[in-house]
Each structure stands twice: as structure tokens, then as C-alpha cells.
Enzyme design. Structure first.
Site, PDB file in Angstrom:
ATOM      1  N   LYS A  56       8.871   8.689  12.017  1.00  0.00           N
ATOM      2  CA  LYS A  56       7.753   8.674  12.870  1.00  0.00           C
ATOM      3  C   LYS A  56       7.568  10.016  13.288  1.00  0.00           C
ATOM      4  CE  LYS A  56       6.759   4.159  12.968  1.00  0.00           C
ATOM      5  NZ  LYS A  56       5.484   3.762  12.529  1.00  0.00           N
ATOM      6  N   TYR A  98      14.831   5.937  11.817  1.00  0.00           N
ATOM      7  CA  TYR A  98      13.517   5.387  12.203  1.00  0.00           C
ATOM      8  C   TYR A  98      12.574   6.516  12.868  1.00  0.00           C
ATOM      9  CZ  TYR A  98       9.801   2.951  14.721  1.00  0.00           C
ATOM     10  OH  TYR A  98       8.715   2.439  15.093  1.00  0.00           O
ATOM     11  N   ILE A 147       7.579  -2.456  22.733  1.00  0.00           N
ATOM     12  CA  ILE A 147       6.702  -3.207  22.808  1.00  0.00           C
ATOM     13  C   ILE A 147       7.031  -4.668  22.630  1.00  0.00           C
ATOM     14  CG2 ILE A 147       4.229  -3.699  22.099  1.00  0.00           C
ATOM     15  CD1 ILE A 147       4.461  -1.061  23.678  1.00  0.00           C
ATOM     16  N   SER A 160       5.455   7.058  17.322  1.00  0.00           N
ATOM     17  CA  SER A 160       6.637   6.445  18.104  1.00  0.00           C
ATOM     18  C   SER A 160       7.374   7.419  19.290  1.00  0.00           C
ATOM     19  CB  SER A 160       7.757   5.661  17.262  1.00  0.00           C
ATOM     20  OG  SER A 160       8.739   5.158  18.273  1.00  0.00           O
ATOM     21  N   ASN A 165      -1.036   1.422  10.627  1.00  0.00           N
ATOM     22  CA  ASN A 165      -0.021   0.828  11.608  1.00  0.00           C
ATOM     23  C   ASN A 165       1.106   0.276  10.902  1.00  0.00           C
ATOM     24  OD1 ASN A 165       0.526  -0.633  13.893  1.00  0.00           O
ATOM     25  ND2 ASN A 165       0.263  -2.550  12.443  1.00  0.00           N
ATOM     26  N   VAL A 174       0.660  -1.145   0.165  1.00  0.00           N
ATOM     27  CA  VAL A 174      -0.165  -0.071  -0.097  1.00  0.00           C
ATOM     28  C   VAL A 174       0.911   1.397   0.128  1.00  0.00           C
ATOM     29  CG1 VAL A 174      -2.116  -0.765   1.031  1.00  0.00           C
ATOM     30  CG2 VAL A 174      -0.294  -0.304   2.521  1.00  0.00           C
TER      31      VAL A 174
END
Length: 297
Positions: A160, A156, A189, A143, A91, A65
């Protein structure tokens, strides 16, 4: 008691593993019809089957996508199968490498731009006309690294931060249509990304990541999904442009207070969702969506 997403239709990108699996199953348990979106190599079909077996409604979409046409196809699947779209959860994301910036692979940086930023932009762009019709909402994955920055994963955190800034601007832009836009900012997480055996962290980085959390442990995918649920529900009807951090307090901490937490407080809560794909996260470069940034442009 009415379930919080009863009658709603949601798309969850990256919905086949880790936090995405938890969001897909939590939303389905709360009454939503869910389009579980992921790559061919993700366990999307398994998650869809597990939702159906538990009495929920779900369909899978397999595709990339970050490509405009496939993002549009994913949204159209929700319309064709369920008649409308109420919630878009951006997500999908990747975490392919750790290194100091002068050694950080250019390929990994481009891979994150494609899979963290392009996916959010393309899916949001495709979904907005339908969300305006339902006065729906968007919840995207920020994040704690996007808030504070983080060494060894500096690029990274930059991707975010883009998602979080993008969501704030979009919230103001879309308010006149009744569309709310928010972010969730997970900390460390318990997924593939935060274990040295299944992600790019070495043992030292893994230890420091966990010990830097004031609550002294990783969060669970279900704990993150619960916040997505609130923001997606009508209970958050006056919340837009916000980022809700689900990070055990790490964005407030500048030391390693987790080392001081007694062992009984470090125990993760027992799950109530049948999550089976927590370690199947996108933590490496997959050739099916690799390549340079000029794809399709």
C-alpha cells in the site's frame, strides 16, 4: 440538484464486494455509468444487476486485471459501452495472511504484489490515454498500514505504501494533461478483512485493530465510498497527489483510545446504500489468480 458524477464513466476494480461494492453503488447513485470489475468468483453480476434495478447504469467485467491484456480489455469495455472514461478507481486488493515476517508465506507476499501492485500499474497504464482525453482522474486504494506500517501484516503495508508513492509521482507527471491522481487510505473497515470469521485476523488482532481506533469502531464501506466520490468529482478539481485517510483517526493514535469511547458513539451509522456483499472480500488465496510472478512475462 445535479448529481455529482452525472454523465461520467467510471471503472471500479474490485467493485463486487466490500468497499468496492459501496463505491460502485455510490458512483451509480450519483449519475456515473460504472464498469464493475472483478474476478469470476466475485459477486460482480449481482452488483451490476442491483445497480440496474435501482435505475443506474452499469456493466460487469470479469477478469484478472493484473495481466496487461485483461486490463486493456477492461478499459476497452468502458469505451465500447459508454464512449469514454472519466474515472479509474484502483480499488482491487487482497489481504491473504497475517504473521510475523519470518513466518509470512512467500506465496501470500507474491499474491499481494500481483493483486495489489500489478493491478494498479496495469489498469493505470491502460486507462491513461483515455483519461487524458477527458481530463479525468484516478483514485487508488492506499491504507493506514501504508502510512504507518503495521505488525503482522508488514508486507501488506508495503504494497500500500507503493500505491501511495506511485500515485504521488503520477499526479505530478500527469498534471500537464489535466489528469488528477489521488489516494484514499482506509483504516479498519467493516468488511471481510477485519473479522476473524471471514479474514486472516485472529481474535486478538481483531480486538486490537478496533480498539486502536480513536472513534472506537470500524468504519463502514459507505463512509469510505463517500470520500472516493468527493475525489472523483469536480468538487475536488484542485486536489491531486493527496491521500485522504478514512480511518477514524488511527494514523494519529499510538495507543488504544477506542476503549474509552462510550458505547453510543461506537454505533455505526445506518446505511443508505443496499450493500449486500460486504463480507465477500478477497481475504484468501484464490487459485484463479494465484501463481508465481512470471505470468505472461
Amino acid at each position: 440538484m445535479k448529481r455529482r458524477l452525472e454523465g461520467k464513466v467510471a471503472i471500479v476494480t474490485g467493485g463486487g464486494s466490500g468497499i468496492g461494492e459501496a463505491i460502485s453503488k455510490r458512483f451509480a447513485a450519483e449519475g456515473a455509468a460504472v464498469v464493475v470489475c472483478g474476478l469470476d468468483s466475485d459477486p460482480v453480476r449481482k452488483v451490476v444487476d442491483e445497480i440496474l434495478q435501482s435505475g443506474g447504469r452499469a456493466v460487469g467485467y470479469l477478469g484478472d486485471v493484473s495481466v496487461e491484456e485483461q486490463a486493456e480489455d477492461c478499459v476497452q469495455l468502458a469505451i465500447d459501452d459508454f464512449g469514454k472514461l472519466d474515472v479509474l478507481v484502483n480499488n482491487a486488493g487482497v489481504f491473504p495472511a497475517t504473521a510475523e515476517l519470518d513466518k509470512y508465506p512467500v506465496e501470500a507476499f507474491e499474491y499481494m504484489i500481483k493483486n495489489n501492485i500489478y493491478t494498479t500499474f496495469m489498469m493505470t497504464r491502460a486507462a491513461l490515454p483515455f483519461l487524458q482525453k477527458t481530463q479525468g482522474n484516478i483514485v487508488s486504494a492506499g491504507s493506514e498500514a501504508g502510512q504507518m506500517g503495521s505488525p503482522m501484516i508488514t508486507p501488506y503495508g508495503g504494497t500500500k505504501a507503493w500505491v501511495m508513492s506511485f500515485s504521488k509521482g503520477l499526479a505530478v507527471e500527469q498534471a500537464k494533461y489535466g489528469v488528477r491522481v489521488n489516494c484514499v487510505g482506509p483504516g479498519p473497515i467493516d468488511t471481510a478483512w477485519t473479522h476473524k470469521e471471514t479474514g486472516p485476523m485472529d481474535s486478538k488482532m481483531e480486538k486490537n485493530t478496533v480498539n486502536g481506533v480513536p472513534m472506537g469502531r470500524r468504519g463502514t464501506p459507505e463512509e469510505v465510498a463517500n470520500v472516493y466520490l468527493f475525489l472523483a468529482s469536480d468538487e475536488a478539481s484542485y486536489v491531486t497527489g493527496a491521500t485522504y485517510f478514512v480511518d477514524g483517526g488511527v494514523t494519529l493514535s499510538k495507543s488504544l483510545p477506542g476503549e474509552e469511547v462510550p458505547s453510543h458513539l461506537k454505533q455505526q451509522p445506518s446505511p443508505s446504500l443496499p450493500l449486500k456483499h460486504g463480507k465477500d472480500g478477497h481475504a484468501e488465496i484464490r487459485q484463479e489468480v494465484a501463481g508465481t510472478m512470471n505470468h505472461g512475462l
